[in-house]
Design an enzyme around this catalytic site. Structure first.
Site, PDB file in Angstrom:
ATOM      1  N   TYR A 126       4.473   4.666  11.327  1.00  0.00           N
ATOM      2  CA  TYR A 126       4.773   3.244  11.477  1.00  0.00           C
ATOM      3  C   TYR A 126       5.599   2.658  10.337  1.00  0.00           C
ATOM      4  O   TYR A 126       5.860   1.454  10.321  1.00  0.00           O
ATOM      5  CB  TYR A 126       3.485   2.433  11.656  1.00  0.00           C
ATOM      6  N   HIS A 185      -3.272   4.369   4.937  1.00  0.00           N
ATOM      7  CA  HIS A 185      -4.427   3.480   5.062  1.00  0.00           C
ATOM      8  C   HIS A 185      -5.689   4.157   4.521  1.00  0.00           C
ATOM      9  O   HIS A 185      -6.443   3.566   3.749  1.00  0.00           O
ATOM     10  CB  HIS A 185      -4.620   3.094   6.526  1.00  0.00           C
ATOM     11  N   ARG A 214       0.847  -1.180   0.000  1.00  0.00           N
ATOM     12  CA  ARG A 214       0.000   0.000   0.000  1.00  0.00           C
ATOM     13  C   ARG A 214       0.887   1.235   0.000  1.00  0.00           C
ATOM     14  O   ARG A 214       1.461   1.603   1.019  1.00  0.00           O
ATOM     15  CB  ARG A 214      -0.927  -0.026   1.229  1.00  0.00           C
TER      16      ARG A 214
END
Length: 384
Positions: A286, A277, A273
């Site tokens: 992260y 998100h 990805r």
């Protein structure tokens, strides 16, 4: 289990001995995935020129669709958008392998798969805009509602596929889920029932590395997600999710197997990805930029474009035609999404049940009365 008394040890001494039924129902070896993700691009495998050019055009269109939808969130035209940038090969291949009568069961990130299957791009975004119900008629398009709860669409896919098989209908269901969804109980239940019933369903796991901010290593200790198939008694396939040709081939094989009565398949497509998100997520918390850039070098459009160019399938005019088609789609999407939606609050009560329940009718009457009172209040204010 049965028990046997140990010779000479007295009546109280037993040892367990498994009966013959303990033996594996299926040889696990053919179910195991390849040790490395399957690839086609960069090999000498033959390629269908027409199919590859269609894949390429859809990938380019899909990338532009993701970019335009993300921009619409910044303009306030979408409440949220979970981009599939970097995962377009999985999205497009999933749509193209299905026949008209087949069903697609997407997750919330799979709007592109729905659009590639033929759904109106605006209808695909309706739910994310906050309008109406799912934004389209699932039965008309053979696309289940975009599923926001994790993995709940998987048992639905199995149920539909099993019902179609019992009726003798030539239908295959393809259910899409992210790596995070494999940690849900619905995933286990769906795969277990699908294998027991030999349902004509294909499970496509897009392993994009993170369940929001949780890396895969904190979700499972399995060698791969594809290995989980063996425990349910179905084949597991591991494929490079950014290799559009490989994803299409593996999915097509699994769909064909399901259609001829071979049962379900679990496919793990290893992808990434690129975007956050959703537009509400800060991915820098992260993961590091170097990791993202490394995956940009393995971009599905770049990989396919290089392969098609080297084989003489694609030239500059072909690239420009794909880009122009994508831009035309984006312009139309912008124009239509910039128009304010015409909302009817009473739609809240439409298409919930085939026949409205007493409670639903009561709520509908209450809202109708409140709206009428509100309208009367505004009329009196105007008279004053």
């Amino acid at each position: 289990m049965t028990v046997q008394e140990l010779p000479g040890a007295g009546a109280a001494a037993y040892r367990p001995t498994p009966p013959p039924a303990w033996r594996p129902r299926t040889d696990p070896a053919p179910l195991l995935p390849d040790p490395e993700p399957y690839r086609v691009l960069g090999t000498d495998a033959p390629l269908d020129r027409a199919l590859m050019l269609r894949l390429y055009a859809e990938l380019v269109r899909g990338r532009r669709y993701n970019a335009q939808a993300t921009a619409l969130t910044k303009q306030g035209r979408l409440a949220v958008y979970p981009s599939s940038t970097g995962q377009e090969a999985c999205e497009v291949a999933a749509a193209l392998v299905l026949q008209e009568q087949d069903w697609l069961f997407p997750s919330y990130r799979d709007t592109l798969a729905a659009v590639a299957r033929g759904l109106d791009p605006v209808q695909a975004l309706t739910l994310l805009r906050g309008d109406w119900h799912t934004g389209y008629d699932p039965h008309e398009h053979r696309i289940a509602p975009l599923c926001t709860p994790l993995a709940t669409q998987l048992p639905h896919a199995v149920g539909l596929a099993h019902a179609a098989r019992l009726k003798g209908d030539d239908v295959v269901a393809l259910a899409m889920v992210g790596d995070g969804g494999t940690s849900e109980g619905d995933f286990h239940e769906a795969l277990n029932f699908a294998a027991v019933w030999q349902a004509p369903v294909v499970f496509l796991v897009q392993n994009n590395g993170f369940a929001i901010s949780v890396p895969l290593a904190k979700q499972t200790a399995a060698p791969s997600l594809a290995h989980k198939a063996v425990g349910y008694g179905m084949p597991g396939r591991l494929v490079d999710g950014n290799d559009a040709a490989a994803v299409h081939e593996v999915l097509a094989d699994a769909v064909a197997r399901a259609r001829r009565g071979g049962g379900p398949t679990l496919i793990e497509a290893v992808t990434y990805r690129i975007e956050a998100h959703t537009n509400a997520d800060d991915a820098t918390r992260y993961r590091v930029d170097a990791e993202v850039e490394a995956w940009r070098d393995h971009d599905p459009i770049r990989l396919l474009e290089a392969e098609l160019t080297s084989r003489g399938f694609l030239d500059d005019s072909g690239k420009q035609a794909a880009a122009d088609g994508a831009e035309t789609m984006a312009a139309a999407l912008r124009e239509r999404m910039n128009a304010d939606a015409e909302l009817d609050p009473m739609d809240l009560f439409a298409h919930v049940y085939a026949e409205k329940t007493a409670q639903l009718r009561e709520q509908e009457a209450q809202l109708r009365a409140e709206l009428a009172a509100h309208e009367d209040e505004h009329e009196h204010e105007g008279e004053r």
